[in-house]
Design a protein around this motif. Structure first.
Motif: not given
Length: 175
Positions: A63-69, A92-99, A101-110
């Protein structure tokens, strides 16, 4: 509803190409020259192979994707980690999935995996809502760029994730 956050694999390319292409319809309408706007399976496979591409699945469906270059393309403007190819399925926009995912990648990956305190991303001034969305998420404009390619003014944003709401939560979870 189950949610799974994970790194994308080659087997995800077809579904991510469809999701990204549909999500970037407005980007194409605005005439922005972003590779993700023309996502097809070979381009998505290249992104998965050359970078760290993450996705959020809801009940087994991306439902959402984000790439860390990680392929160095952003090194000309920043040495900091750089996000690109952010997309949420328009169905499915407006359901918070994108936000989420960003939170998870910021916290867990970056922050968690790579130990970086900051992350960057870029977007176009002429996009009707992305600039404000990133500012609401704590990103600050640090540079204005006009590549003279028809995209107009682009903003480079930075966020200090170590000083954000994650740092305390992350320290507690990792203790």
């Amino acid at each position: 509803m189950s949610e799974v956050y994970r790194r994308a694999e080659a087997r995800d390319a077809e579904r991510l190409a469809d999701l990204t292409y549909r999500a970037y319809e407005l980007i194409r309408e605005l005439g922005l020259h972003w590779p993700a706007a023309h996502a097809d399976v070979p381009l998505v496979l290249q992104n998965i192979e050359e970078n760290e591409c993450y996705l959020l699945e809801a009940d087994g469906v991306p439902v959402a994707t984000l790439t860390l270059s990680t392929n160095g393309e952003s090194k000309a403007i920043t040495e900091l980690p750089f996000f690109k190819w952010f997309a949420t399925d328009p169905d499915v926009s407006g359901r918070g999935y994108g936000g989420r995912l960003i939170d998870w990648v910021e916290r867990e990956i970056v922050l968690g995996k790579h130990g970086h305190r900051e992350v960057t991303l870029a977007t176009a001034e002429k996009h009707p809502w992305l600039v404000e969305m990133y500012e609401r998420r704590g990103y600050t404009r640090i540079l204005e760029i006009d590549a003279k390619n028809g995209d107009g003014l682009m903003y480079l944003f930075r966020k200090n994730i170590a000083d954000s709401r994650y740092s305390d939560d992350y320290a507690i979870q990792r203790s």
